[in-house]
Write an enzyme that holds these catalytic residues in place. Structure first.
Site, PDB file in Angstrom:
ATOM      1  N   ARG A   1       0.696  -1.271  -0.125  1.00  0.00           N
ATOM      2  CA  ARG A   1      -0.137  -0.102   0.065  1.00  0.00           C
ATOM      3  C   ARG A   1       1.007   1.188   0.373  1.00  0.00           C
ATOM      4  NH1 ARG A   1      -3.046  -3.597   2.815  1.00  0.00           N
ATOM      5  NH2 ARG A   1      -1.950  -2.994   5.191  1.00  0.00           N
TER       6      ARG A   1
ATOM      7  N   GLU B   1       4.431  -9.603  16.254  1.00  0.00           N
ATOM      8  CA  GLU B   1       3.544  -9.027  17.223  1.00  0.00           C
ATOM      9  C   GLU B   1       4.062 -11.110  17.629  1.00  0.00           C
ATOM     10  OE1 GLU B   1      -0.102  -8.309  17.439  1.00  0.00           O
ATOM     11  OE2 GLU B   1      -0.229  -8.864  19.709  1.00  0.00           O
TER      12      GLU B   1
END
Ligand code: AMP
Length: 179
Positions: free
Chosen positions: A64, A101
């Protein structure tokens, strides 16, 4: 209407995507509005160059980051090169692996894109924890470039990504901040 107001009403919040608890900022409606795209690129360029002077290239982060990245590079009439996920770039690459994460991710850069000491703007659509932008900064440095700064359409202030990337450059420009 200010650019921030326009972005606030155009960026779509999608709850629980891609997993429960994440509020996804869908930037795709921005690209339905050509004038808004232009305004974002102009805003980023003006703020960024005010802080840093001349830049030689834009490093756009997959995927993006490509949309507004190419608009910025084209307006400045400078080169753009992509940083992509592992295995996507066809020629010789260098890679950098960083922690997520859960697990890790690897980004790659072509080895023939940066001339020595080029000042490079790193661009992505959104700054969250900063891991992705940091990996791009490491790759730019590995290839002999200077990190002239970072630009984003949107920044999630509460994830403190700015802290993670500021050792590379304090020039961090976002068209809109969400707190
Ligand atoms: P980070 O490495 O945590 O800064 O994540 C930045 C990358 O993940 C960017 O390329 C974004 O496109 C994407 N991203 C992370 N969080 C979000 C979110 N809440 N909404 C939209 N995109 C996100």
């Amino acid at each position: 209407m200010t650019l921030k107001d326009k972005l606030e009403s155009t960026i779509r919040n999608v709850p629980d995507f891609p997993k429960p608890g994440i509020q996804f900022k869908d930037i795709t409606p921005i690209f339905m509005d050509a004038k808004l795209c232009d305004e974002i690129a102009e805003n980023i360029i003006n703020t960024f160059l005010h802080n840093h002077g001349k830049i030689d290239a834009v490093c756009a982060i997959e995927s993006r980051g490509f949309f507004i990245g190419i608009l910025i590079a084209n307006k400045l009439q400078i080169p753009l090169f992509p940083v992509r996920k592992a295995g996507k770039l066809p020629a010789k690459t260098k890679s950098y692996t960083y922690e997520l994460e859960y697990g890790s991710a690897t980004l790659e850069i072509h080895t023939d894109v940066i001339k020595p000491n080029w000042n490079v703007m790193i661009h992505d659509d959104l700054l969250a924890t900063g891991g992705t932008a940091m990996a791009a900064a490491e790759l730019v440095k590995m290839e002999g470039g200077n990190v002239a700064g970072f630009s984003f359409i949107a920044e999630l202030d509460f994830l403190n990504g700015r802290e993670k990337i500021s050792p590379y450059s304090k020039n961090i420009v976002s068209a809109i901040n969400f707190s």
